[in-house]
Scaffold this motif. Structure first.
Motif, PDB file in Angstrom:
ATOM      1  N   PRO A  19      36.664  44.820  49.968  1.00  0.00           N
ATOM      2  CA  PRO A  19      37.342  43.256  49.565  1.00  0.00           C
ATOM      3  C   PRO A  19      38.193  43.555  48.470  1.00  0.00           C
ATOM      4  O   PRO A  19      38.096  44.414  47.795  1.00  0.00           O
ATOM      5  CB  PRO A  19      36.077  42.549  49.310  1.00  0.00           C
ATOM      6  N   PRO A  20      39.179  42.701  48.242  1.00  0.00           N
ATOM      7  CA  PRO A  20      40.050  42.692  47.131  1.00  0.00           C
ATOM      8  C   PRO A  20      39.400  42.496  45.884  1.00  0.00           C
ATOM      9  O   PRO A  20      38.338  41.770  45.625  1.00  0.00           O
ATOM     10  CB  PRO A  20      41.061  41.217  47.358  1.00  0.00           C
ATOM     11  N   PRO A  21      39.689  43.394  44.882  1.00  0.00           N
ATOM     12  CA  PRO A  21      39.198  43.326  43.430  1.00  0.00           C
ATOM     13  C   PRO A  21      39.231  41.995  42.859  1.00  0.00           C
ATOM     14  O   PRO A  21      40.362  41.304  42.886  1.00  0.00           O
ATOM     15  CB  PRO A  21      40.007  44.339  42.916  1.00  0.00           C
ATOM     16  N   GLN A  22      38.132  41.510  42.547  1.00  0.00           N
ATOM     17  CA  GLN A  22      38.143  40.145  41.736  1.00  0.00           C
ATOM     18  C   GLN A  22      38.290  40.407  40.308  1.00  0.00           C
ATOM     19  O   GLN A  22      37.398  40.347  39.549  1.00  0.00           O
ATOM     20  CB  GLN A  22      36.941  39.379  42.154  1.00  0.00           C
ATOM     21  N   CYS A  23      39.645  40.137  39.860  1.00  0.00           N
ATOM     22  CA  CYS A  23      40.042  40.609  38.397  1.00  0.00           C
ATOM     23  C   CYS A  23      40.353  39.149  37.646  1.00  0.00           C
ATOM     24  O   CYS A  23      40.769  38.357  38.201  1.00  0.00           O
ATOM     25  CB  CYS A  23      41.036  41.198  38.299  1.00  0.00           C
ATOM     26  N   ALA A  24      39.815  39.143  36.326  1.00  0.00           N
ATOM     27  CA  ALA A  24      39.786  37.848  35.503  1.00  0.00           C
ATOM     28  C   ALA A  24      41.159  37.696  34.809  1.00  0.00           C
ATOM     29  O   ALA A  24      41.738  36.404  34.617  1.00  0.00           O
ATOM     30  CB  ALA A  24      38.850  37.834  34.551  1.00  0.00           C
ATOM     31  N   ASP A  25      41.713  38.832  34.410  1.00  0.00           N
ATOM     32  CA  ASP A  25      42.965  38.763  33.787  1.00  0.00           C
ATOM     33  C   ASP A  25      44.282  38.871  34.518  1.00  0.00           C
ATOM     34  O   ASP A  25      44.083  39.578  35.605  1.00  0.00           O
ATOM     35  CB  ASP A  25      42.947  39.991  32.792  1.00  0.00           C
ATOM     36  N   ARG A  26      45.367  38.211  34.135  1.00  0.00           N
ATOM     37  CA  ARG A  26      46.449  38.285  34.884  1.00  0.00           C
ATOM     38  C   ARG A  26      47.717  38.506  33.664  1.00  0.00           C
ATOM     39  O   ARG A  26      47.688  37.804  32.731  1.00  0.00           O
ATOM     40  CB  ARG A  26      46.626  36.833  35.692  1.00  0.00           C
ATOM     41  N   LEU A  27      48.454  39.359  34.074  1.00  0.00           N
ATOM     42  CA  LEU A  27      49.629  39.582  33.101  1.00  0.00           C
ATOM     43  C   LEU A  27      50.944  39.851  34.090  1.00  0.00           C
ATOM     44  O   LEU A  27      50.882  40.284  35.131  1.00  0.00           O
ATOM     45  CB  LEU A  27      49.335  40.820  32.461  1.00  0.00           C
ATOM     46  N   SER A  28      52.116  39.671  33.240  1.00  0.00           N
ATOM     47  CA  SER A  28      53.164  40.082  33.982  1.00  0.00           C
ATOM     48  C   SER A  28      53.254  41.523  34.462  1.00  0.00           C
ATOM     49  O   SER A  28      52.988  42.523  33.875  1.00  0.00           O
ATOM     50  CB  SER A  28      54.528  39.792  32.835  1.00  0.00           C
ATOM     51  N   LEU A  29      53.931  41.591  35.767  1.00  0.00           N
ATOM     52  CA  LEU A  29      53.990  42.960  36.121  1.00  0.00           C
ATOM     53  C   LEU A  29      55.025  44.066  35.281  1.00  0.00           C
ATOM     54  O   LEU A  29      54.769  45.299  35.424  1.00  0.00           O
ATOM     55  CB  LEU A  29      54.515  43.103  37.574  1.00  0.00           C
ATOM     56  N   LEU A  30      55.706  43.440  34.496  1.00  0.00           N
ATOM     57  CA  LEU A  30      56.551  44.269  33.657  1.00  0.00           C
ATOM     58  C   LEU A  30      55.935  44.594  32.395  1.00  0.00           C
ATOM     59  O   LEU A  30      56.524  45.133  31.420  1.00  0.00           O
ATOM     60  CB  LEU A  30      57.922  43.404  33.326  1.00  0.00           C
ATOM     61  N   GLY A  31      54.815  44.010  32.074  1.00  0.00           N
ATOM     62  CA  GLY A  31      54.172  44.319  30.839  1.00  0.00           C
ATOM     63  C   GLY A  31      54.581  43.748  29.757  1.00  0.00           C
ATOM     64  O   GLY A  31      55.568  42.738  29.686  1.00  0.00           O
ATOM     65  N   ARG A  32      54.387  44.336  28.494  1.00  0.00           N
ATOM     66  CA  ARG A  32      54.702  43.560  27.418  1.00  0.00           C
ATOM     67  C   ARG A  32      55.064  44.718  26.500  1.00  0.00           C
ATOM     68  O   ARG A  32      54.401  45.795  25.961  1.00  0.00           O
ATOM     69  CB  ARG A  32      53.539  42.897  26.473  1.00  0.00           C
TER      70      ARG A  32
END
Length: 443
Positions: free
Chosen positions: A117-130
């Protein structure tokens, strides 16, 4: 662990911000790109294209010209024709992150490839990072044990270093990459298999990682048969996952195979949207993309966590002056050159000291150890430069003291550089073995 809440909230707010005009119409297909009008979307946005027969595909905005936007689909646009409706799904590329990714195999969109099953991750960030302020980066001052004695002893790697494995095709890059994966001491391993053969994904898991290695790893795969935008997304996802774990204070090993295929993906996109080709057909965007990717790796803020990055680079036609090889050498903290002549002689790993260098060794070794490693490289290179003279008997012993030492120690040096792919050699043992070889040279 660093607080991601502000970055996450900002990314989500931007990603789901209302568009001034949410839908438009597809007007033309040119090569790899779809052209649409009547929709406003920024670069990197993901759109859904709905055909008149109900077919739906997703595509990324890769360019625009006046009121026309250029889309590159994630899959083959079969069934899509003129008049298809284009609707914006997300305006900013973002990715779900969390410890649930460990032990998983995912694609460039974060979808599972391992049947789970798809991983259920709580955090979301921009694909380009910081981006990191360069003044906040910690120094590279800790030796990283990679388990390969030639690298441990003569090309010592530091935690947070960016290293390139440079070679032509079929010289052993993947085998050496597998050795580094198994033997390197790291808290988390993040692997990006970009643009390579699909069969290598399963082979890499079985032969290089195993169940124990996979448990502390995240593998992102985008084989050669997927869209170039997905290959670039997989590359960025590999980096942002590594950044996420680094910012938790972990020492991350990131492996990208290969940087050349990433450049190929950007070349396909750049040429499709009308960029002018330059050296070997690469558009200017390629030469901006690669340094930006490489700079995402390294030591974290004030030494908090690190990403040690190893990129494979394909020297097409064994050309050491290939533009991608050249920019990789200029951007990385060192490179390991693999030699076809050594590989043909069954010398594995086929590491050639001529052209190989670690640019942070002086910060890691004592002056005595550094002098020993540099003398080994000098003697090896000197023998290689005079090999033809030696083999035909044209060299007179006693003419060059260093070359005499290189000839006398040749067998021991070759033995030191060779290593079984299934047997790791710890850093302390590597240094002791190197000291034994150089002790015989100086005797």
């Amino acid at each position: 662990m660093l607080d991601f809440s502000d970055a996450i909230a900002k990314d989500l707010q931007t990603a789901h911000a209302p568009s001034p005009e949410r839908s438009g119409t597809l007007v033309r297909l040119v090569g790899l790109t779809l052209e649409a009008r009547g929709v406003i979307a920024p670069l990197g946005a993901v759109c859904e294209v709905a055909g008149l027969d109900g077919t739906r595909i997703e595509a990324e905005v890769v360019g625009f010209n006046d009121q026309t936007i250029y889309l590159m689909p994630f899959t083959e646009p079969t069934g899509i024709g003129p008049g298809a409706v284009v609707r914006v799904l997300t305006r900013v590329a973002h990715v779900s992150l969390g410890p649930e990714l460990l032990g998983r195999v995912i694609d460039g969109r974060g979808q599972p490839l391992d049947g789970k099953p798809p991983p259920q991750c709580a955090d979301r960030l921009s694909l380009l990072g910081r981006p990191l302020n360069p003044m906040e980066r910690g120094p590279i001052d800790t030796v990283l044990d990679v388990g390969v004695k030639a690298i441990n002893g003569v090309l010592t790697v530091g935690r947070g270093q960016r290293l390139g494995l440079i070679a032509g095709s079929g010289v052993g890059k993947s085998v050496l990459l597998g050795m580094l994966t198994r033997f390197t001491k790291a808290d988390v391993v993040v692997i990006g298999l970009i643009g390579e053969r699909g069969r290598e994904v399963q082979a890499f898991i079985q032969e290089s990682l195993g169940e124990e290695g996979l448990a502390k790893s995240v593998l992102v795969a985008a084989p050669a048969n997927v869209s170039p935008v997905l290959r670039l997304r997989a590359t960025n996802m590999t980096h942002v996952i590594a950044e996420y774990f680094r910012d938790q204070g972990k020492n991350v090993l990131m492996l990208v195979d290969s940087l050349t295929r990433v450049a190929h993906a950007q070349r396909e996109i750049g040429l499709a949207v009308g960029e002018p080709p330059t050296a070997k057909g690469y558009p200017p965007s390629v030469f901006g993309l690669l340094p930006n990717l490489i700079e995402r790796a390294g030591v974290g803020r004030n030494g908090f966590g690190s990403i040690t990055a190893i990129y494979t680079v394909l020297a097409e036609g064994d050309d050491g002056n290939d533009p991608i090889v050249d920019i990789a050498r200029a951007s990385l903290d060192g490179q390991v050159m693999l030699s076809r002549s050594l590989a043909d002689a069954a010398h594995y790993p086929a590491i050639d000291m001529a052209g190989s260098i670690s640019r942070v060794m002086q910060n890691l070794l004592s002056p005595e150890d550094l002098k020993e490693a540099n003398r080994f490289r000098r003697l090896w290179t000197l023998y290689q430069q005079n090999q033809d003279l030696i083999q035909v008997g044209a060299y007179d012993a006693g003419t060059n003291r260093d070359l005499d030492a290189a000839i006398a120690a040749r067998e021991q040096m070759v033995e030191f550089l060779q290593q079984d792919m299934h047997a790791g050699v710890a850093y302390d043992m590597s240094r002791a073995m190197l000291g034994s070889v150089m002790g015989q040279v100086n005797a």
